[in-house]
Structure formats: C-alpha cells, structure tokens
Write a protein that holds these residues in place. Structure first.
Motif, mmCIF file in Angstrom:
data_model
loop_
_atom_site.group_PDB
_atom_site.id
_atom_site.type_symbol
_atom_site.label_atom_id
_atom_site.label_comp_id
_atom_site.label_asym_id
_atom_site.label_seq_id
_atom_site.Cartn_x
_atom_site.Cartn_y
_atom_site.Cartn_z
ATOM 1 N N LYS A 26 0.844 -1.195 0.000
ATOM 2 C CA LYS A 26 0.000 0.000 0.000
ATOM 3 C C LYS A 26 0.884 1.251 0.000
ATOM 4 C CE LYS A 26 -3.201 2.411 3.006
ATOM 5 N NZ LYS A 26 -3.799 2.420 4.333
ATOM 6 N N PRO A 27 0.617 2.204 -0.915
ATOM 7 C CA PRO A 27 1.410 3.429 -0.903
ATOM 8 C C PRO A 27 1.059 4.299 0.308
ATOM 9 C CG PRO A 27 -0.303 3.580 -2.565
ATOM 10 C CD PRO A 27 -0.376 2.194 -1.986
ATOM 11 N N VAL A 28 2.083 4.821 0.959
ATOM 12 C CA VAL A 28 1.927 5.692 2.120
ATOM 13 C C VAL A 28 2.810 6.912 1.890
ATOM 14 C CG1 VAL A 28 2.301 5.894 4.610
ATOM 15 C CG2 VAL A 28 1.494 3.741 3.660
ATOM 16 N N ILE A 29 2.269 8.105 2.085
ATOM 17 C CA ILE A 29 3.017 9.339 1.888
ATOM 18 C C ILE A 29 3.336 9.949 3.249
ATOM 19 C CG2 ILE A 29 2.942 11.675 0.926
ATOM 20 C CD1 ILE A 29 0.936 10.535 -1.159
ATOM 21 N N VAL A 30 4.596 10.333 3.433
ATOM 22 C CA VAL A 30 5.016 11.036 4.640
ATOM 23 C C VAL A 30 5.527 12.410 4.201
ATOM 24 C CG1 VAL A 30 6.521 11.032 6.662
ATOM 25 C CG2 VAL A 30 5.639 8.868 5.772
ATOM 26 N N GLU A 31 4.953 13.456 4.788
ATOM 27 C CA GLU A 31 5.313 14.825 4.441
ATOM 28 C C GLU A 31 6.250 15.427 5.478
ATOM 29 O OE1 GLU A 31 1.319 16.347 2.168
ATOM 30 O OE2 GLU A 31 1.311 16.468 4.358
ATOM 31 N N ASN A 32 6.934 16.483 5.085
ATOM 32 C CA ASN A 32 7.749 17.310 5.986
ATOM 33 C C ASN A 32 8.858 16.546 6.689
ATOM 34 O OD1 ASN A 32 6.192 19.682 5.434
ATOM 35 N ND2 ASN A 32 4.579 18.779 6.701
ATOM 36 N N THR A 50 15.793 9.799 11.934
ATOM 37 C CA THR A 50 14.658 10.141 11.072
ATOM 38 C C THR A 50 14.099 8.888 10.411
ATOM 39 O OG1 THR A 50 15.516 12.363 10.656
ATOM 40 C CG2 THR A 50 13.936 11.487 9.055
ATOM 41 N N ALA A 51 14.961 8.029 9.887
ATOM 42 C CA ALA A 51 14.515 6.784 9.267
ATOM 43 C C ALA A 51 13.744 5.923 10.264
ATOM 44 C CB ALA A 51 15.702 6.017 8.706
ATOM 45 N N GLU A 52 14.226 5.845 11.498
ATOM 46 C CA GLU A 52 13.539 5.053 12.527
ATOM 47 C C GLU A 52 12.177 5.672 12.865
ATOM 48 O OE1 GLU A 52 12.465 2.155 15.069
ATOM 49 O OE2 GLU A 52 14.099 2.108 13.619
ATOM 50 N N ASN A 53 12.111 6.997 12.942
ATOM 51 C CA ASN A 53 10.819 7.656 13.208
ATOM 52 C C ASN A 53 9.827 7.397 12.080
ATOM 53 O OD1 ASN A 53 11.514 8.729 15.694
ATOM 54 N ND2 ASN A 53 12.238 10.657 14.831
ATOM 55 N N ILE A 54 10.289 7.442 10.852
ATOM 56 C CA ILE A 54 9.414 7.146 9.709
ATOM 57 C C ILE A 54 8.905 5.713 9.811
ATOM 58 C CG2 ILE A 54 9.326 6.804 7.206
ATOM 59 C CD1 ILE A 54 11.455 9.079 7.028
ATOM 60 N N ARG A 55 9.817 4.767 10.082
ATOM 61 C CA ARG A 55 9.432 3.363 10.202
ATOM 62 C C ARG A 55 8.361 3.184 11.269
ATOM 63 N NH1 ARG A 55 9.481 -0.757 13.021
ATOM 64 N NH2 ARG A 55 10.611 0.192 14.719
ATOM 65 N N SER A 56 8.546 3.802 12.415
ATOM 66 C CA SER A 56 7.563 3.701 13.499
ATOM 67 C C SER A 56 6.220 4.285 13.087
ATOM 68 C CB SER A 56 8.073 4.434 14.743
ATOM 69 O OG SER A 56 9.185 3.789 15.284
ATOM 70 N N LYS A 61 2.577 3.580 14.778
ATOM 71 C CA LYS A 61 2.811 4.428 15.958
ATOM 72 C C LYS A 61 2.170 5.806 15.806
ATOM 73 C CE LYS A 61 5.684 1.714 18.234
ATOM 74 N NZ LYS A 61 5.617 1.240 19.547
ATOM 75 N N ALA A 62 1.696 6.138 14.624
ATOM 76 C CA ALA A 62 1.047 7.430 14.384
ATOM 77 C C ALA A 62 -0.191 7.204 13.521
ATOM 78 C CB ALA A 62 2.011 8.385 13.685
ATOM 79 N N ARG A 63 -1.091 8.152 13.588
ATOM 80 C CA ARG A 63 -2.289 8.108 12.750
ATOM 81 C C ARG A 63 -2.103 9.077 11.587
ATOM 82 N NH1 ARG A 63 -7.105 6.040 14.893
ATOM 83 N NH2 ARG A 63 -8.161 7.483 13.491
ATOM 84 N N PRO A 64 -2.589 8.720 10.409
ATOM 85 C CA PRO A 64 -2.483 9.640 9.269
ATOM 86 C C PRO A 64 -3.229 10.943 9.541
ATOM 87 C CG PRO A 64 -3.299 7.477 8.575
ATOM 88 C CD PRO A 64 -3.269 7.474 10.062
ATOM 89 N N ILE A 65 -2.706 12.057 9.031
ATOM 90 C CA ILE A 65 -3.383 13.341 9.193
ATOM 91 C C ILE A 65 -4.433 13.560 8.114
ATOM 92 C CG2 ILE A 65 -1.457 14.417 10.404
ATOM 93 C CD1 ILE A 65 -0.864 15.899 7.698
ATOM 94 N N LYS A 66 -4.322 12.825 7.006
ATOM 95 C CA LYS A 66 -5.296 12.911 5.919
ATOM 96 C C LYS A 66 -5.130 11.708 5.006
ATOM 97 C CE LYS A 66 -2.197 15.889 3.293
ATOM 98 N NZ LYS A 66 -1.958 17.218 2.781
#
Length: 76
Positions: A26-32, A50-56, A61-66
């Motif tokens: 599934k494609p997932v976009i991470v901004e900023n 940063t790579a570890e935070n993105i992986r989490s 570990k986070a909910r999408p903002i949109k």
C-alpha cells in the motif's frame, strides 16, 4: 559526515521532503521529512533517527493526518 551511498559525494544540502513508501503493498506518503539532498546526484538521504521515526510512524505508531485518492497507470 555526509557520504552519498549512490555517487560517493560528501556534499549535501538540508531540505524538507515528501516521500512515498510502499508498506505491505500500500502506498503511504510522509510529508515534511528533514533530509539531506546530495548536491551531485540529488539522492535523498535520511539520518538514522529520522529513518527510525518514519518506520515507526508508518507501522502504526502514528495516525495519518489525511487520506488522498490518487490515479494509478500501468505502463506495461
């Protein structure tokens, strides 16, 4: 010290980027995302934390903002 794993350059500029990752197909976009951009080949490089935070983030570990709808084309 920066060293590009693609071209070997030791020069980069800091920037904020948007990246698309594929998680379980599934494609997932991470901004900023803070990143270093290789001056020579433009490769985007993240530091380890940063790579570890993105992986989490993308593994729950986070909910999408949109959510966004996108077109998909088959080049074949």
């Amino acid at each position: 010290m920066f060293r590009c794993h693609v071209c070997g350059s030791d020069k980069a500029r800091p920037d904020i980027v948007t990246q698309m990752f594929r998680i379980d197909g599934k494609p997932v976009i991470v901004e900023n995302i803070p990143a270093n951009i290789c001056i020579r080949c433009k490769e985007v490089v993240f530091d380890i934390s940063t790579a570890e935070n993105i992986r989490s983030m993308v593994h729950g570990k986070a909910r999408p903002i949109k959510s966004v709808m996108t077109d998909v084309f088959d080049f074949a």
